[in-house]
Design an enzyme around this catalytic site. Sequence first.
Site, mmCIF file in Angstrom:
data_model
loop_
_atom_site.group_PDB
_atom_site.id
_atom_site.type_symbol
_atom_site.label_atom_id
_atom_site.label_comp_id
_atom_site.label_asym_id
_atom_site.label_seq_id
_atom_site.Cartn_x
_atom_site.Cartn_y
_atom_site.Cartn_z
ATOM 1 N NE ARG A 160 -2.904 0.103 3.280
ATOM 2 C CZ ARG A 160 -3.474 0.091 4.486
ATOM 3 N NH1 ARG A 160 -4.029 -1.021 4.952
ATOM 4 N NH2 ARG A 160 -3.513 1.178 5.217
ATOM 5 N NE ARG A 171 -1.324 4.281 8.109
ATOM 6 C CZ ARG A 171 -1.202 3.027 7.657
ATOM 7 N NH1 ARG A 171 -0.244 2.703 6.822
ATOM 8 N NH2 ARG A 171 -2.029 2.100 8.059
HETATM 9 P P1 AMP Z 1 -6.540 0.969 7.387
HETATM 10 O O1 AMP Z 1 -6.669 0.072 6.208
HETATM 11 O O2 AMP Z 1 -7.523 0.646 8.487
HETATM 12 O O3 AMP Z 1 -5.122 1.081 7.912
HETATM 13 O O4 AMP Z 1 -6.947 2.438 6.893
HETATM 14 C C1 AMP Z 1 -6.211 3.095 5.888
HETATM 15 C C2 AMP Z 1 -6.440 4.594 5.972
HETATM 16 O O5 AMP Z 1 -7.825 4.873 5.739
HETATM 17 C C3 AMP Z 1 -6.124 5.215 7.319
HETATM 18 O O6 AMP Z 1 -4.744 5.528 7.495
HETATM 19 C C4 AMP Z 1 -6.996 6.480 7.253
HETATM 20 O O7 AMP Z 1 -6.391 7.451 6.424
HETATM 21 C C5 AMP Z 1 -8.236 5.977 6.540
HETATM 22 N N1 AMP Z 1 -9.258 5.516 7.504
HETATM 23 C C6 AMP Z 1 -9.707 4.256 7.688
HETATM 24 N N2 AMP Z 1 -10.647 4.208 8.650
HETATM 25 C C7 AMP Z 1 -10.796 5.497 9.086
HETATM 26 C C8 AMP Z 1 -11.614 6.109 10.081
HETATM 27 N N3 AMP Z 1 -12.446 5.414 10.852
HETATM 28 N N4 AMP Z 1 -11.491 7.446 10.246
HETATM 29 C C9 AMP Z 1 -10.654 8.181 9.494
HETATM 30 N N5 AMP Z 1 -9.846 7.662 8.548
HETATM 31 C C10 AMP Z 1 -9.915 6.335 8.337
#
Ligand code: AMP
Length: 215
Positions: A160, A171
């Site tokens: 990713r 992050r």
């Molecule tokens: P993840 O796959 O859960 O690591 O999510 C990837 C990215 O999506 C995160 O780093 C955020 O930028 C965004 N994201 C996912 N879920 C949320 C959430 N509940 N609130 C805000 N941003 C989110």
Amino acid sequence: MNLTLLGLPGAGKGTQAKKISRDYNITHIATGDIFRILIEKGTPLGKRAEKYIQQGKLVPDDDAIQIVKEEFSRIDMNTGFVLDGFPRTLYQAEILTEILDDMGYRLDMVFFIKVNPEELVERVAGRRVCLNCGATFHIEYNPPKKEGICDLCGDELIQRSDDQKDTVRKRIEIHSNKVDELVSYYKDLGILRIITGQSIEEIYSNIKMAIEVEL
Ligand code: AMP
């Protein structure tokens, strides 16, 4: 059974959520996966979210809340769900409580996967994902049988763009305070379960033990 998983990027929320969803037959709702699909489709929400995600920032609360609301209206709520990646802010957590309350449901348990922050950068930087079926691998800890190829569907595995080391560090920094706030919110509600463990299997077995106690 309605669950959510908390943890810093790389703690293994997605991996554990998939296992829980499969074994307990509940719907897996991963907000990050949904954002990636919307970005790929080029929807207005996807376009809005893309710039935040690429910079390792959180997407604005209202957009994240909207996709969860849509998922709740789409799925059979009686089956139960495991949220993965939501809530990520205290505001999202408070709204989630309200949304579920209005629908006559509630969260039963919140698992906080506690991992040593020093390990996280390596874990995330080694992650490889399949955009076709959503499977996740790690080049060292959970390698695919054939390098670069998904074991489940045979598609290509990618890193990713937000999993590059510098973005991961950012992050983790952004998420740390927020995770602490969420942990204390759910602790006060009495539904927090702290999960530790070294391996994917050990963490999962601790989650299962916590679930079995409640069933
Ligand atoms: P993840 O796959 O859960 O690591 O999510 C990837 C990215 O999506 C995160 O780093 C955020 O930028 C965004 N994201 C996912 N879920 C949320 C959430 N509940 N609130 C805000 N941003 C989110």
